[in-house]
Scaffold this active site. Structure first.
Site, PDB file in Angstrom:
ATOM      1  N   ARG A 104      -7.736  -0.052   6.163  1.00 17.01           N
ATOM      2  CA  ARG A 104      -6.907   0.839   5.352  1.00 17.01           C
ATOM      3  C   ARG A 104      -5.581   0.186   4.971  1.00 17.01           C
ATOM      4  O   ARG A 104      -4.963   0.571   3.983  1.00 17.01           O
ATOM      5  CB  ARG A 104      -6.613   2.149   6.111  1.00 17.01           C
ATOM      6  CG  ARG A 104      -7.775   3.118   6.173  1.00 17.01           C
ATOM      7  CD  ARG A 104      -7.390   4.362   6.962  1.00 17.01           C
ATOM      8  NE  ARG A 104      -6.175   4.974   6.430  1.00 17.01           N
ATOM      9  CZ  ARG A 104      -5.475   5.925   7.048  1.00 17.01           C
ATOM     10  NH1 ARG A 104      -5.871   6.346   8.241  1.00 17.01           N
ATOM     11  NH2 ARG A 104      -4.404   6.431   6.505  1.00 17.01           N
ATOM     12  N   ARG A 129       2.655  15.426  12.702  1.00 12.13           N
ATOM     13  CA  ARG A 129       3.634  15.118  11.673  1.00 12.13           C
ATOM     14  C   ARG A 129       3.642  16.276  10.668  1.00 12.13           C
ATOM     15  O   ARG A 129       2.859  16.306   9.712  1.00 12.13           O
ATOM     16  CB  ARG A 129       3.297  13.785  11.000  1.00 12.13           C
ATOM     17  CG  ARG A 129       3.363  12.630  11.990  1.00 12.13           C
ATOM     18  CD  ARG A 129       3.127  11.301  11.317  1.00 12.13           C
ATOM     19  NE  ARG A 129       1.716  11.091  11.014  1.00 12.13           N
ATOM     20  CZ  ARG A 129       1.265  10.050  10.308  1.00 12.13           C
ATOM     21  NH1 ARG A 129       2.091   9.173   9.827  1.00 12.13           N
ATOM     22  NH2 ARG A 129      -0.018   9.906  10.100  1.00 12.13           N
ATOM     23  N   CYS A 184      -3.806   9.033  10.322  1.00  4.94           N
ATOM     24  CA  CYS A 184      -3.977   8.339  11.596  1.00  4.94           C
ATOM     25  C   CYS A 184      -3.909   9.311  12.770  1.00  4.94           C
ATOM     26  O   CYS A 184      -3.229  10.340  12.714  1.00  4.94           O
ATOM     27  CB  CYS A 184      -2.905   7.268  11.755  1.00  4.94           C
ATOM     28  SG  CYS A 184      -3.186   5.823  10.700  1.00  4.94           S
ATOM     29  N   LYS A 230       0.832  -1.210   0.000  1.00  5.01           N
ATOM     30  CA  LYS A 230       0.000   0.000   0.000  1.00  5.01           C
ATOM     31  C   LYS A 230       0.864   1.257   0.000  1.00  5.01           C
ATOM     32  O   LYS A 230       0.626   2.197  -0.773  1.00  5.01           O
ATOM     33  CB  LYS A 230      -0.907   0.012   1.228  1.00  5.01           C
ATOM     34  CG  LYS A 230      -1.672   1.323   1.439  1.00  5.01           C
ATOM     35  CD  LYS A 230      -2.445   1.315   2.740  1.00  5.01           C
ATOM     36  CE  LYS A 230      -1.588   1.617   3.947  1.00  5.01           C
ATOM     37  NZ  LYS A 230      -1.426   3.080   4.182  1.00  5.01           N
ATOM     38  N   ASN A 231       1.867   1.292   0.861  1.00  3.18           N
ATOM     39  CA  ASN A 231       2.670   2.504   1.003  1.00  3.18           C
ATOM     40  C   ASN A 231       3.506   2.795  -0.226  1.00  3.18           C
ATOM     41  O   ASN A 231       3.885   3.950  -0.470  1.00  3.18           O
ATOM     42  CB  ASN A 231       3.571   2.398   2.236  1.00  3.18           C
ATOM     43  CG  ASN A 231       2.790   2.530   3.530  1.00  3.18           C
ATOM     44  OD1 ASN A 231       1.637   2.949   3.537  1.00  3.18           O
ATOM     45  ND2 ASN A 231       3.405   2.155   4.638  1.00  3.18           N
ATOM     46  N   ASP A 276       6.407   1.374  11.624  1.00  2.00           N
ATOM     47  CA  ASP A 276       5.105   0.825  11.258  1.00  2.00           C
ATOM     48  C   ASP A 276       4.865  -0.584  11.781  1.00  2.00           C
ATOM     49  O   ASP A 276       3.750  -1.096  11.647  1.00  2.00           O
ATOM     50  CB  ASP A 276       4.930   0.837   9.734  1.00  2.00           C
ATOM     51  CG  ASP A 276       4.447   2.188   9.212  1.00  2.00           C
ATOM     52  OD1 ASP A 276       4.155   3.071  10.037  1.00  2.00           O
ATOM     53  OD2 ASP A 276       4.362   2.358   7.983  1.00  2.00           O
TER      54      ASP A 276
END
Length: 428
Positions: free
Chosen positions: A400, A125, A120, A25-26, A309
């Site tokens: 997600r 950030r 999230c 996904k990333n 992560d």
């Protein structure tokens, strides 16, 4: 629309067999955005059908992209013209990764208006490194009311040294300079696998980007990019989550479709705890059936360090390992939403700053709720290891990052049930 129900897991079962790791996904998200840079169609293989993917597709559709799915994980994108250079807050507020559309729009259209991104619910950030890089290359950029307005008034050129390793800002800067007649140099650039994959995609379309995988990336603008076909890398975070799940349930599990080199930091940590890790090509075997596991100390870092992560998932594992473990996450210092929920399951975790001190003990099932993607994955790991039934709410986050997770867990022996989410996009 997205229909959600909690996931129910009855723990205490060992996992077995093979688990096929989903595409990343990333890595897929910035590649979908990077496809904005060409007028020609591109065909992307390895795009997971996750809610974050549907969100980014809604964003690029607003900007002018047409898309069509071919089979379960192949996506065709085509952006013959940029129709809008402003991304609405209602879309970008859902996901932090959406901020890199600014670089793509600057490159393709010369201007962009993008709202402060969301995502999230942990930590602040900021996007200051994105903004500083743009300004160093000559971009005129203003902020008003949470919106960033950027204009390319001349070919982008110059050099910027990032003040920290940052995946998103490196990607945004690369995208901003890929088209045109300028040349930019990025120093202290991220060497993360997702950065390397996006650059590989752009170069496959004719971009001139040198230095991927090093801390100095040089982008020389080109007049246009062609269309093409590309396969996205496997998801190292899902692979890491499943490696940890195998260890937490003291199981033997084989992961297929992985790149073991992307997982080396975790493999070394698990090996030090007493888990047997075997790498064979694109297959990785995890065997935690050999006896008691040992506690461990973990410090997160930028790739190739231990990934933030998978810090919550690792914390869940260590909560089951007798003895004292210490986990320190200085990357996202507020990434601690899993701690209170794990305590509902009997975990003994004390927090000081961004360090967790964990005393391992048996866990029990309980009602818990995910507050972000990886905290949700940690609750799944804990539930698989715990005695009794755990009900996990907040599945909007887990969905997600993990595709059809309950169904795929059942295939390797878990007792996991969720009415799978129904995802729909207006462009389908």
């Amino acid at each position: 629309m997205l229909q959600l129900t909690p996931m129910q897991i009855v723990g205490g079962r060992t996992l077995q067999g093979e688990f096929a790791v989903q595409p990343s996904k990333n890595a897929a998200l910035p590649i979908v955005v990077a496809a904005l840079l060409t007028r020609e169609p591109v065909r992307l293989h390895g795009i997971p059908r996750l809610s974050d993917i549907y969100t980014i597709l809604d964003i690029v559709a607003h900007l002018g992209t047409r898309h069509a799915w071919e089979g379960p994980n192949t996506l065709v994108l085509h952006t013959p013209e940029i129709l809008n250079t402003e991304t609405p807050y209602s879309l970008v507020s859902k996901m932090r990764a959406s901020f890199i559309v600014m670089g793509a729009l600057l490159s393709r259209a010369g201007e962009a208006t993008v709202s402060m991104p969301g995502g999230c619910a942990f930590g602040h950030r900021p996007v200051d490194q994105h903004v500083k890089a743009f300004r160093a290359f000559g971009v005129e950029l203003d902020e008003e009311g949470g919106n960033f307005e950027a204009r390319r008034v001349a070919p982008l050129s110059g050099s910027y040294s990032f003040e920290m390793l940052t995946v998103g800002a490196t990607q945004n800067a690369v995208l901003s300079a890929a088209l045109g007649t300028g040349r930019v140099v990025l120093k202290n650039a991220s060497i993360d696998t997702d950065v390397i994959d996006m650059i590989g995609f752009l170069n496959s379309l004719g971009a001139d980007i040198q230095g991927a995988g090093t801390h100095e990336v040089v982008v020389t603008g080109v007049a246009a990019l062609r269309g093409g076909e590309y396969t996205v890398i496997p998801d190292r975070i899902e692979a890491g989550t499943m490696m940890i799940a195998a260890a937490a349930t003291r199981s033997r599990l084989t992961l297929t479709g992985v790149r073991p080199g992307h997982l080396r930091a975790l493999s070394l940590k698990l090996s030090g705890m007493g888990v047997n890790i075997l790498e064979q090509g694109s297959t990785l075997s995890v065997d935690a059936t050999g006896g008691l596991l040992r506690p461990a100390d973990v410090v997160t870092g930028s790739f190739p360090g231990f990934p933030t992560d998978i810090q919550p998932q690792m914390s869940a594992l260590l909560a089951t390992v007798p003895g004292e473990s210490v986990v320190t996450d200085g990357v996202y210092t507020d990434r601690l939403t899993h701690v209170m929920e794990l305590s509902r399951m009997g975990a003994d975790i004390k927090v000081s700053g961004y360090t967790q001190t964990i005393q391992g003990m048996p866990l029990h099932g309980a009602p818990v709720k995910a507050a972000d993607i990886r905290a949700g994955a940690a609750l799944v790991v804990a539930a698989l290891a715990a005695e009794g039934q755990t009900t996990i709410d907040g599945m909007v986050y887990i969905n997600r990052g993990y595709e059809r997770l309950a169904e795929r867990l059942r295939a390797i022996g878990a007792n996991a049930v969720q009415a799978e989410p129904v995802l729909a996009s207006a462009m389908d």
